[in-house]
Every structure is written in structure tokens, then in C-alpha cells.
Design a protein around this motif. Sequence first.
Motif, mmCIF file in Angstrom:
data_model
loop_
_atom_site.group_PDB
_atom_site.id
_atom_site.type_symbol
_atom_site.label_atom_id
_atom_site.label_comp_id
_atom_site.label_asym_id
_atom_site.label_seq_id
_atom_site.Cartn_x
_atom_site.Cartn_y
_atom_site.Cartn_z
ATOM 1 N N VAL A 1 0.846 -1.194 0.000
ATOM 2 C CA VAL A 1 0.000 0.000 0.000
ATOM 3 C C VAL A 1 0.880 1.242 0.000
ATOM 4 O O VAL A 1 0.671 2.176 -0.777
ATOM 5 C CB VAL A 1 -0.945 -0.004 1.222
ATOM 6 C CG1 VAL A 1 -1.743 1.282 1.281
ATOM 7 C CG2 VAL A 1 -1.869 -1.201 1.190
ATOM 8 N N ALA A 2 1.884 1.243 0.876
ATOM 9 C CA ALA A 2 2.809 2.371 0.922
ATOM 10 C C ALA A 2 3.470 2.559 -0.440
ATOM 11 O O ALA A 2 3.587 3.679 -0.935
ATOM 12 C CB ALA A 2 3.864 2.135 1.995
ATOM 13 N N GLY A 3 3.868 1.455 -1.051
ATOM 14 C CA GLY A 3 4.555 1.517 -2.336
ATOM 15 C C GLY A 3 3.719 2.161 -3.424
ATOM 16 O O GLY A 3 4.155 3.124 -4.062
ATOM 17 N N ILE A 4 2.498 1.666 -3.633
ATOM 18 C CA ILE A 4 1.708 2.225 -4.743
ATOM 19 C C ILE A 4 1.288 3.664 -4.418
ATOM 20 O O ILE A 4 1.217 4.496 -5.321
ATOM 21 C CB ILE A 4 0.477 1.355 -5.105
ATOM 22 C CG1 ILE A 4 -0.536 1.274 -3.978
ATOM 23 C CG2 ILE A 4 0.897 -0.047 -5.521
ATOM 24 C CD1 ILE A 4 -1.829 0.578 -4.399
ATOM 25 N N THR A 5 1.057 3.951 -3.135
ATOM 26 C CA THR A 5 0.622 5.301 -2.779
ATOM 27 C C THR A 5 1.739 6.317 -3.008
ATOM 28 O O THR A 5 1.516 7.362 -3.622
ATOM 29 C CB THR A 5 0.194 5.347 -1.299
ATOM 30 O OG1 THR A 5 -0.737 4.291 -1.067
ATOM 31 C CG2 THR A 5 -0.447 6.658 -0.963
ATOM 32 N N LEU A 6 2.938 6.000 -2.542
ATOM 33 C CA LEU A 6 4.059 6.923 -2.747
ATOM 34 C C LEU A 6 4.317 7.117 -4.237
ATOM 35 O O LEU A 6 4.576 8.222 -4.701
ATOM 36 C CB LEU A 6 5.324 6.395 -2.048
ATOM 37 C CG LEU A 6 5.304 6.422 -0.524
ATOM 38 C CD1 LEU A 6 6.539 5.743 0.036
ATOM 39 C CD2 LEU A 6 5.209 7.845 0.004
ATOM 40 N N THR A 7 4.217 6.022 -5.004
ATOM 41 C CA THR A 7 4.451 6.128 -6.441
ATOM 42 C C THR A 7 3.488 7.113 -7.076
ATOM 43 O O THR A 7 3.890 7.987 -7.855
ATOM 44 C CB THR A 7 4.270 4.753 -7.108
ATOM 45 O OG1 THR A 7 5.009 3.796 -6.383
ATOM 46 C CG2 THR A 7 4.746 4.781 -8.540
ATOM 47 N N LYS A 8 2.204 6.971 -6.751
ATOM 48 C CA LYS A 8 1.213 7.851 -7.360
ATOM 49 C C LYS A 8 1.354 9.281 -6.868
ATOM 50 O O LYS A 8 1.145 10.230 -7.607
ATOM 51 C CB LYS A 8 -0.203 7.328 -7.076
ATOM 52 C CG LYS A 8 -0.564 6.115 -7.925
ATOM 53 C CD LYS A 8 -0.620 6.500 -9.396
ATOM 54 C CE LYS A 8 -0.701 5.281 -10.286
ATOM 55 N NZ LYS A 8 -0.415 5.584 -11.700
ATOM 56 N N MET A 9 1.722 9.450 -5.587
ATOM 57 C CA MET A 9 1.890 10.794 -5.039
ATOM 58 C C MET A 9 2.981 11.567 -5.756
ATOM 59 O O MET A 9 2.862 12.747 -6.023
ATOM 60 C CB MET A 9 2.283 10.681 -3.561
ATOM 61 C CG MET A 9 1.244 11.101 -2.590
ATOM 62 S SD MET A 9 1.828 10.714 -0.934
ATOM 63 C CE MET A 9 2.859 12.128 -0.603
ATOM 64 N N TYR A 10 4.065 10.839 -6.043
ATOM 65 C CA TYR A 10 5.227 11.517 -6.625
ATOM 66 C C TYR A 10 5.302 11.369 -8.137
ATOM 67 O O TYR A 10 6.250 11.830 -8.758
ATOM 68 C CB TYR A 10 6.521 10.983 -5.994
ATOM 69 C CG TYR A 10 6.719 11.425 -4.577
ATOM 70 C CD1 TYR A 10 7.211 12.703 -4.304
ATOM 71 C CD2 TYR A 10 6.387 10.605 -3.515
ATOM 72 C CE1 TYR A 10 7.382 13.120 -2.993
ATOM 73 C CE2 TYR A 10 6.552 11.019 -2.208
ATOM 74 C CZ TYR A 10 7.051 12.277 -1.948
ATOM 75 O OH TYR A 10 7.210 12.696 -0.653
ATOM 76 N N SER A 11 4.319 10.686 -8.751
ATOM 77 C CA SER A 11 4.365 10.564 -10.210
ATOM 78 C C SER A 11 3.843 11.862 -10.820
ATOM 79 O O SER A 11 3.343 12.725 -10.120
ATOM 80 C CB SER A 11 3.528 9.379 -10.665
ATOM 81 O OG SER A 11 2.159 9.704 -10.557
ATOM 82 N N ASP A 12 3.963 11.994 -12.162
ATOM 83 C CA ASP A 12 3.635 13.299 -12.735
ATOM 84 C C ASP A 12 2.135 13.605 -12.735
ATOM 85 O O ASP A 12 1.741 14.712 -13.040
ATOM 86 C CB ASP A 12 4.236 13.447 -14.149
ATOM 87 C CG ASP A 12 4.123 12.161 -14.926
ATOM 88 O OD1 ASP A 12 3.266 11.335 -14.556
ATOM 89 O OD2 ASP A 12 4.882 11.980 -15.900
ATOM 90 N N ASN A 13 1.265 12.626 -12.359
ATOM 91 C CA ASN A 13 -0.124 13.037 -12.169
ATOM 92 C C ASN A 13 -0.527 13.134 -10.702
ATOM 93 O O ASN A 13 -1.674 13.396 -10.380
ATOM 94 C CB ASN A 13 -1.096 12.159 -12.979
ATOM 95 C CG ASN A 13 -1.167 10.736 -12.440
ATOM 96 O OD1 ASN A 13 -0.565 10.430 -11.401
ATOM 97 N ND2 ASN A 13 -1.888 9.878 -13.121
#
Lengths: 282, 279
Positions: free
Chosen positions: A113-125
Motif C-alpha cells: 500500500v505504501a509503495g503504490i501510494t508513494l508512487t502515485k503521489m510523486y508521479s507526474d499526475n
Amino acid sequence: MKKERLKKQHSIIPGRGMTLGITITMLSLFILIPLVSAMLYSFRMSWKDFTELITRPNVTQAFATSIWCSLIAAVINCIFGTILAWVLVRYEFPGKRLMDAMIELPFALPTAVAGITLTKMYSDNGFLGRALERVGIRVSYTRLGIIIAMVFIGIPFVVRAVQPILEKLPAAHEEAALMLGASRFTTFRKVIFPEIMPALLSGFGLALARGIGEYGSVIYISGNSEKNGTQVVSYIIMSKLNSGNVDYEGAAAIALVLLILSFLMLFLINMIQHFAARRTNA
Amino acid sequence: MKERREIIVKWMLIGISFLFFIIMLVLPLLEVIVRALADGWDSYCNAISADHTLSALKVTLIATVIALAVNTVFGLAAAWALTKFDFFGRNVLSTLIDIPFSISPVIAGLAFIMTFGRSGWMAPVLDWINQTLGTDIALVFSVPGVVLATIFVTFPFVSREIIPILYAQGSDEEEAAALMGAKGFTIFRKITFPHIKWGLLYGMILCTARAFGEFGAVYAISKTRGETFTLPLEIDALYMTGSADSITQAFAVSSLLVAMAVVILIGKNIVEYYGRKRK
């Protein structure tokens, strides 16, 4: 000393055989036998194949990425962890209880959960990602992203190691140093830092060990690209277990190296704790 | 002059802490909720009641409950053995118990494949058991494998919490009780247990948190979606499908785990509060 030795021979407390039996049996079944099997498995490989595999560019690069990122993350955690512990112990402010209660969120929140959330938070969208993009910093799918994920999972180790030491440290010591004219920075360096040093080191070690082996929170944000050097060791091991190209021996060999690294770290942590315990007893 | 600087330093440090706290801990939580509800309430409900999600929830609960039970029994036995008796190799044993803390969870999964998998040395033994008993037990790529991997990664949690408490408390009370002729279990129940109950509960909470969230170890040993997948694996499968819909579903399932994490955190703080009050 004499009394202690006497106690050693005739403990009258019952249950020695039973508890020791349960402990050793369960430890062997669940931990030791599987681990030793994994180690032995990697010996099926010849030395030549082993060294060839370990020195492959993508493998050495993965080790470098894992070690460097977890080192940097552990250092960042030591800085912020000490500040957080200090603030939580020494100051009163609104929201303090909530902050204290949520420090362990990374332990309770599943790594995936932490992984996908951080990815989306810091991705360009994601909104943080977009803001950082504007100043030219890319986080998702870079090594910076790996470091951020490792900071996330490592922060409670440092805060929870340092906090109890600061609680026990009497404020009188610092006050005395300040009264004698020492600057705040000198007071911290000479009076407080030596006291929290062993705890900080052990928190550092735990965060580092966690970071080096971390899988769930890292693999999404890293992007796992060989070209960008964002593959971590646990990703390499896992990719050798997947149905397309199963290579158990290779996986076991890389795991063995990672295992030795982890053991060295465990040994170091224990040494530090042993040393620290002796110092406080003296 | 000095006082003003003191205040500036204080609020600066609090500011830094809040910034770190909000960016690293609060925002990710909000992000999960916002993304989970991105397609509206109905599709959120659909995502969390999908067959795969329910099956994953079941496996997660099975693994968590068994791991918790095993680790509690082990934790109590290990803490008793290590703190009440002196024996050759005690320090080694104490170090060995902590191994899972410093090992990559991926290695934990791998270790079980190497032991019980088709090419592992225990495979013939397992075959023999299955043939003689007419059973069909598989320890890897199956629910028992998921349970084993979960036990591995959570192994030291309970013992780790109790051992320091028992060390600090010493053995005098137990010795006195034993001299007066109390049986082992009575000593434990009447004397030891009241001292360690909050620590035990605390360790069990940490163990639960790790058990339902474990990913790496379970991922290595569980390959069938809808059968042996746990919630974190289901999230991974949805996320990796890659379409906008499935990613929203991944966050919807994640919100379940976030809710569990929040319950864990609240429980942990209650236990800590009572534990401290007793002191």
C-alpha cells in the motif's frame, strides 16, 4: 559473582525443559532449517558460476543501489528521527499526541500500500510529483524515489530508539551546559549527542537492514529499470523466481550474498548494543 | 536574547517535524482515500466486494490468525527460557531469534521454496507423507506456504517485547513461589502474567500488523490469484494490470488495509497508555 554461579546450577523455577524445547524446536522448524536449506541450495552452483553471476553488471548495480539508497535513507532518518524524537519529548504543542501516535504508521501500513501510494503521489499526475516536476526534480521511477520509500519505512526505527533515551536524559545537564555559556549547538554536540549515540546507531542499523532487504514499498516507485539503475537486490531475487525464467540457483546465490550482508549488520548492531549496555552499567 | 533564540529554535524544530510528518505520513493516507473513491462510492463497493478481494481477505485472515497464535506460544516459551535460566549458548539463541528482523522478506519466501519446493530436499519427505496418508499437502504455492512465510517474518515480535520486561523484573518472585511449592503453570498465571500482559498484547498487535501486511515473503511463495493471494498480493495484481480502473480498484482494496492499520495504531496506543499507567 559466587551467588550468580550458584543460581546458574540450581534454578528452582520449573519449565526449563519444556520452554527450551518449544523454543528450539519452533526456531529450527520455522527459521533455521529453511534458511540453511536456502544457503545449501546456493552451493549447488560451482564457484565459477557463482562469481560470474555475482559480478554481472545488473547484479553489482543492484547491490550498489540497495546499499547506497538504504545508507542515504538511514542517514536522513537519523537526522529527522532525532529532531522528531526531540520535539516529541521536550516540547508541548497542539497535535503532539497525534504525531506521536502516527509515527509507527509505516510499521502498521502494508508495504505494498505504501509503495503504490508513494508512487502515485510523486508521479507526474500526483500533486507532489507535479510540484516537484516544475522545479525539475523527478522522484517516481528514480533512485530518489527508492530513497523516499526507504525513509518512509525506516523512520519509526530511529524515533523509537532515540525517544526513550531522551526521556531519561535529565534536562539539568543541558541547562548546566547552557548556563556555563555553551552555545546550543555545542550543548547538543557535547552533552546530548554522546548520550543518544548508541541508540541512534542501533536505530540506524535497523533502518539500514530494513532498507537493504526491502521489497514491497520500493518496487513500485523504483520502476525497476536496469538502464536507470533502479533495480534493487530483492527485485533481482524475485525476478528469478517468476514463472517466465525460473532460476532458483541464481536466486539462492544472490540471496546468500544478501544474507551475509544482513548478518554482518546484525552482528554490528549487537556489538553496539553490548557496548552501550556496558557503558551505562559502568 | 538567549530566551528569544530558544523560542525560535523550538518552533523551527516543531515546524520541521510537522513538515516531515505531514509529507511523509499524513499525505500518503489521504492519497489512498482520495484515489480509492476516485470512481465514486458504487465502484468502491464493487471493488471491495469482488470475489478475488474476498478470497484474498480470507487468506489474509487465516495467515494472520495462525501466525499470531504460533508467535504467541513461541514468544512466551522463548522469553521464559531465556530469562529464567542460564544455559550454554543463551546469547546465540537470543541472536538467532532476531534473524527475521534483519533478513529480506524475499529471502524468507525463497527459503521455503528451497526447502519444500519441487527441487527442495524436503520434497521427497513430503511426497512420502502424502502417499502413505493419501493426502495432498503442498507447502509452497499454497495457503500453508503463505502461513509459513507469514510466521517467518513475524517470528520475533512477541518474544522481543516480553524478554526485556522479564529481565527487568528478575526471577525472585517466581523463585519464592516455586519454593513454596507452586506448579509451573500456576507461577506463570499468578505471578509472571500480570507483569507481562501489556507487553504481550503490544507484541501481539505488532505481530498482527506485520502479518496482514506482509508482501515480499508471501509474493515469492504464492502464485494463484483468487486462491492463495493475500490482500497485499491482490493489490499488486490490480495495480499491475495498469488500467485506470484497476488502479482505482487497487486503492480501494488498499483502503481496507489502511483501515486495519489505523485500528492497529489505535489499539497500540491504548495498550501503551495502560502499560505506562501501570508503571
